[in-house]
Scaffold this active site. Structure first.
Site, PDB file in Angstrom:
ATOM      1  CB  CYS B  29      -9.756  11.752 -22.124  1.00  0.00           C
ATOM      2  SG  CYS B  29      -9.742  12.826 -20.782  1.00  0.00           S
ATOM      3  CB  CYS B  32     -12.499  12.120 -19.666  1.00  0.00           C
ATOM      4  SG  CYS B  32     -11.823  13.517 -20.771  1.00  0.00           S
TER       5      CYS B  32
END
Lengths: 281, 104
Positions: B29, B32
């Protein structure tokens, strides 16, 4: 659409900054270099407290916040108390002094201090980082890593400037124009947005009634149901105004088209205008 | 305490004491990764901070219990209680504000 434009502001008149600096600040390069050296950082005990050191303090004061037997503080971190943190600079471990915060006396004892030290980056560190991080896989030397950091920074600044100006121009037009919103069209969008929001909440097992003000703010940017309704109203108005503006700029007759049909009206005219006028140094 | 990677088994123990910042994340991600960098920098500056990272793929039970729908997702604990919850990639300044309230 039944909503229409009373008067439309001209995006050419918007007061926006067109010139941007691309020079990568040394501070940014230094912070990015730490990604290379972080696995090799070590902790030392300093003789005198400097900015960035972590100290353990015993505090005595009438003020509750400054009356603690033991508290960890990063000097200059600014999250405990900037005034007190400044008074710690140059102190030694074990030193006790009378400080002052917000007009109150505080007896401070520096119980411990530690300093995180990052080594100078070298090519081995860069190569190790390149092996672990795909986006830097070609940067196997400190110099090539630094060049990539600068390149990434400049690309990011170009992107930020482009989208920032696009957004400012749109905001100027939308806030300096006069719109006549059709209540039925507004309600239709509001109902759809409200439905989507409720569906989303159901999917994650939540409902508006059960959520705390903190949760509501986190999810919707408003702490009450009334606030959310207002926010949705604003978004609906924004959506209609944007569609009317883009229709006008694209030479479309919004009165003969639905909101859905206007969704295809693009911003190419604006993108081209911004690209032609943006300057980087 | 350095950053610790949680498992479904040790999660509750890791958040039971002190101030703990929990980052629910995914390996692939993008946001992230941005938040991970912010947390690394915070850890450099505030090494006494407890940071627990929860890989949502490696910790399905914990992720389900917290109904993690999107990542990254940040939880702020004090002595086992959740005080704040921040979905999405927030910046360092925002996290500092939260920490100032919780730590002191």
């Amino acid at each position: 659409m039944k909503s229409y434009i009373n008067s439309l502001a001209d995006y050419h008149d918007a007061p926006v900054a067109w010139e941007y600096m691309l020079t990568c600040p040394q501070e940014h390069i230094d912070s990015q270099m730490r990604h290379l050296t972080r696995p090799y950082k070590r902790t030392e005990t300093p003789d005198r407290v400097e900015r960035g050191d972590v100290v353990v303090l015993a505090l005595e004061s009438e003020k509750e916040k400054f009356n603690r037997p033991s508290v960890y503080v990063t000097v200059g971190g600014g999250i405990f108390d900037r005034e007190l943190e400044e008074q710690l600079l140059g102190r030694g471990i074990g030193e006790c002094f009378e400080g002052g915060v917000e007009g109150a006396a505080v007896k401070v004892t520096v119980q411990k201090a530690s300093r995180t030290v990052f080594p100078e980056p070298d090519d081995e560190m860069a190569a190790a980082y390149a092996r672990e991080h795909e986006e830097f896989s070609a940067c196997t030397t400190v110099e090539s890593y630094r060049q990539q950091v600068e390149k990434n920074y400049q690309e990011e600044k170009r992107r930020e400037a482009f989208f920032g100006v696009m957004s400012s121009l749109a905001e100027y037009v939308l806030t300096h124009s006069d719109w006549e919103f059709d209540e039925e069209e507004l309600h239709s969008i509001e109902d759809w947005m409200w439905g989507e929001m409720e569906r989303g909440l159901t999917e994650i097992g939540k409902s508006l009634e059960q959520m705390t003000a903190e949760e509501l703010r986190g999810y919707f940017g408003a702490e009450t149901v009334e606030g959310i309704r207002k926010e949705i109203r604003n978004q609906a108005e924004w959506q209609i105004a944007t569609a009317l503006w883009l229709a006008h700029e694209n030479g479309l007759d919004a009165s003969k088209l639905s909101l859905e049909e206007l969704e295809g009206a693009g911003r190419e005219f604006l993108e081209q205008y911004v690209q032609e006028h943006l300057k980087f140094r | 305490m350095a950053t610790i990677y949680a498992t479904d088994e040790n999660y509750k123990e890791l958040v039971s004491e002190g101030v703990v910042l929990v980052d629910f994340f995914g390996k692939t991600c993008g946001p992230c990764k941005m938040l991970a960098r912010v947390l690394e920098e915070l850890e450099d500056e505030f090494p006494f901070l407890n940071i627990v990272k929860v890989d949502v793929d490696e910790c399905p039970k914990t992720s389900e219990e917290f109904q993690i729908e999107g990542i990254p997702d940040l939880y702020y604990y004090k002595d086992g209680q959740v005080l704040f919850h921040e979905p999405g990639a927030v910046d360092g300044a925002y996290i500092r504000e939260r920490l100032a309230k919780i730590l002191y």
